[in-house]
Design an enzyme around this catalytic site. Structure first.
Site, short mmCIF file in Angstrom:
data_model
loop_
_atom_site.label_atom_id
_atom_site.label_comp_id
_atom_site.label_asym_id
_atom_site.label_seq_id
_atom_site.Cartn_x
_atom_site.Cartn_y
_atom_site.Cartn_z
N ASP A 1 27.66 42.30 3.15
CA ASP A 1 28.68 41.32 3.55
C ASP A 1 29.75 41.96 4.45
O ASP A 1 30.13 41.40 5.49
CB ASP A 1 29.36 40.72 2.31
CG ASP A 1 28.37 40.17 1.32
OD1 ASP A 1 27.19 39.98 1.69
OD2 ASP A 1 28.76 39.95 0.15
N HIS B 1 19.63 40.69 -2.56
CA HIS B 1 19.67 41.72 -3.63
C HIS B 1 18.80 42.93 -3.28
O HIS B 1 18.27 43.59 -4.14
CB HIS B 1 19.29 41.12 -4.99
CG HIS B 1 20.36 40.19 -5.52
ND1 HIS B 1 21.45 40.64 -6.23
CD2 HIS B 1 20.51 38.86 -5.40
CE1 HIS B 1 22.22 39.62 -6.55
NE2 HIS B 1 21.67 38.51 -6.04
N THR B 2 18.67 43.16 -2.00
CA THR B 2 17.96 44.36 -1.54
C THR B 2 18.93 45.42 -1.04
O THR B 2 18.57 46.59 -0.96
CB THR B 2 17.00 44.00 -0.38
OG1 THR B 2 17.71 43.15 0.53
CG2 THR B 2 15.76 43.28 -0.87
N SER C 1 49.02 33.39 2.19
CA SER C 1 47.78 32.78 2.64
C SER C 1 48.02 31.30 2.85
O SER C 1 48.75 30.67 2.08
CB SER C 1 46.71 32.99 1.57
OG SER C 1 45.72 32.00 1.69
N SER D 1 35.40 36.67 0.82
CA SER D 1 36.17 37.86 0.44
C SER D 1 35.99 38.98 1.46
O SER D 1 36.96 39.61 1.88
CB SER D 1 35.72 38.41 -0.92
OG SER D 1 35.89 37.45 -1.90
N TYR E 1 25.72 40.40 -11.93
CA TYR E 1 25.40 41.13 -10.71
C TYR E 1 25.24 42.63 -11.03
O TYR E 1 24.23 43.25 -10.67
CB TYR E 1 26.50 40.91 -9.67
CG TYR E 1 26.22 41.54 -8.33
CD1 TYR E 1 25.62 40.83 -7.30
CD2 TYR E 1 26.53 42.88 -8.09
CE1 TYR E 1 25.36 41.41 -6.08
CE2 TYR E 1 26.27 43.49 -6.87
CZ TYR E 1 25.68 42.74 -5.86
OH TYR E 1 25.42 43.33 -4.64
N GLY F 1 29.44 31.71 -1.80
CA GLY F 1 28.45 32.75 -1.52
C GLY F 1 28.33 33.02 -0.03
O GLY F 1 27.30 33.48 0.44
N GLY G 1 34.13 30.83 -2.56
CA GLY G 1 33.26 30.69 -3.75
C GLY G 1 31.91 30.07 -3.45
O GLY G 1 31.23 29.60 -4.35
N SER H 1 30.66 34.88 1.62
CA SER H 1 31.43 36.11 1.87
C SER H 1 32.82 35.88 2.44
O SER H 1 33.24 36.56 3.37
CB SER H 1 30.65 37.06 2.79
OG SER H 1 29.50 37.48 2.14
#
Ligand code: GLA
Length: 384
Positions: free
Chosen positions: A170, A34-35, A67, A126, A220, A122, A120, A124
């Protein structure tokens, strides 16, 4: 070899055409959480788990995508306005729309997406899809690829099609990851330094809590807004600051008390996490894994207590890890609210660590975690 070949073969079976294969990695963030949207520093490494996109161009302006992991066929025209539909296809629509907005001339395409990045968690998944697909679309159209521009286009896709005001970490590491290295990214200048992952007998182990991480419910974006409020208020005392990145710990000690308590906690996390990240890189560079591990634990505590983006399952995984032999450090990784932890573990202790954490986590939650050792992979590339 089989993994690389399989999307191409599937593609041939489905379309009767030969495909080019493009791929981009998921990532695990070692420290610096979160930086990124505070113009700060992050230290992710690309995973050796990737999303592969088999692709061939079409001359009718249609992008058609299926997919191997997710249901349905996505179909849209690049000659019509591209709009969100609320399904996974928004990742494809989003990156195509972003690139078109950047005035790349795309062609239609048949795409087959296949991934072994856990969804899902965390990690990345996506960003890996967006970056691999964006790269595929640019290459099919014969357009030049600047990896930083591709990352920025993918980030905008996330803002506009997923509604998460994410930072650049990401997509950046999916595009620019370097085999065998983590990247120290300066999220203001968008430059990086590749930091060798010579872990001297240690391994990076990911533990997926199996609690799905969802950033879209507004927490977020709320954190981001709270950081911006902190900057607004602190700039009354420190007029030169543009982002929390610019606030020195000494100045924060002087002026932090003027902030509302919640904003104070949020800013405290970001300002100390930036310092921890730089300290961690220095520790890694001199092979000091003990210090690196201590900083991982401190990062987790700060994310849990000040930034409040952890959850009981992630805290439990870190707590269990901290009691296992051979563990230097552990922390949640990625946006939080579920997802995975990253653990730095002595190589010879890894099997016992995985066994202990699996048993203990299952005993306390009834959930079997997914665990894997990972090596630093490379960024987006053409596979054939
Ligand atoms: C998500 C976002 C990133 C970053 C992390 C937290 O992964 O996509 O930009 O903000 O959360 O470090």
């Amino acid at each position: 070899m089989t993994l690389t070949a399989s999307p191409g073969e599937r593609f041939r079976n489905l379309t009767g055409r030969e495909a080019r294969i493009f791929s981009a990695p998921g990532r695990v963030n070692l420290i610096g959480e979160h930086t990124d949207y505070n113009d700060g520093f992050v230290l992710p490494m690309a995973l050796d788990r990737r999303t592969r996109v088999a692709a061939a161009s079409r001359d009718d302006g249609i992008i058609r995508c299926i997919s191997a992991n997710l249901p349905g066929t996505i179909e849209f025209s690049i000659d019509q306005p591209i709009v969100r539909a609320g399904d996974w296809g928004d990742l494809i629509r989003g990156i195509a729309a972003s690139l078109l907005r950047d005035e790349y001339r795309l062609t239609g395409a048949d795409l087959l997406v296949e991934s072994n990045v856990p969804i899902g968690a965390g990690l990345s998944s996506s960003a890996a899809i967006e970056v691999a697909t964006g790269y595929a679309l640019l290459c099919l159209a014969g357009e030049p690829v600047d990896p930083v521009d591709l990352a920025l286009a993918a980030q905008r896709a996330e803002h506009e099609f997923a509604g998460t005001q994410c930072g650049i970490m990401d997509q950046y590491v999916a595009a620019l990851g370097v085999e065998g290295h983590a990247l120290l990214i300066d999220c203001r200048s968008l430059e990086y330094r590749a930091v060798p992952m010579d872990l001297d007998g240690a391994r990076i182990v990911v533990c997926n809590s199996m609690v799905r991480h969802e950033l879209s419910d507004g927490e977020y974006n709320l954190r981001r807004a709270q950081c911006e409020e902190g900057v607004r208020r602190l700039s009354a005392h420190l007029p030169a600051i543009i982002a929390l990145r610019d606030v020195e710990i000494e100045d924060f000690d002087l002026y932090g008390a003027s902030l509302p308590p919640l904003i104070l906690k949020r800013c405290n996390h970001v300002i100390t996490e930036n310092a921890r990240t730089l300290e961690a890189v220095a520790a890694l560079s001199r092979g000091d894994l003990v210090t690196f591990g201590r900083l991982m634990y401190a990062s987790h505590a700060s994310l849990r207590d000040d930034y409040e983006v952890s959850c009981p399952e992630l805290d439990l995984l870190v707590e269990i890890a901290s009691a296992c032999d051979g563990v230097y450090g552990a922390r949640m990784t990625g946006g939080g609210f579920g997802g995975a932890t990253v653990n730095l573990v002595r190589s010879e202790a890894v099997p016992a660590f995985i066994d202990s954490i699996t048993r203990a986590y299952r005993a306390r939650t009834g959930i079997t975690p997914e665990t894997f050792v990972c090596r630093a992979g490379g960024g987006v590339r053409i596979e054939n």
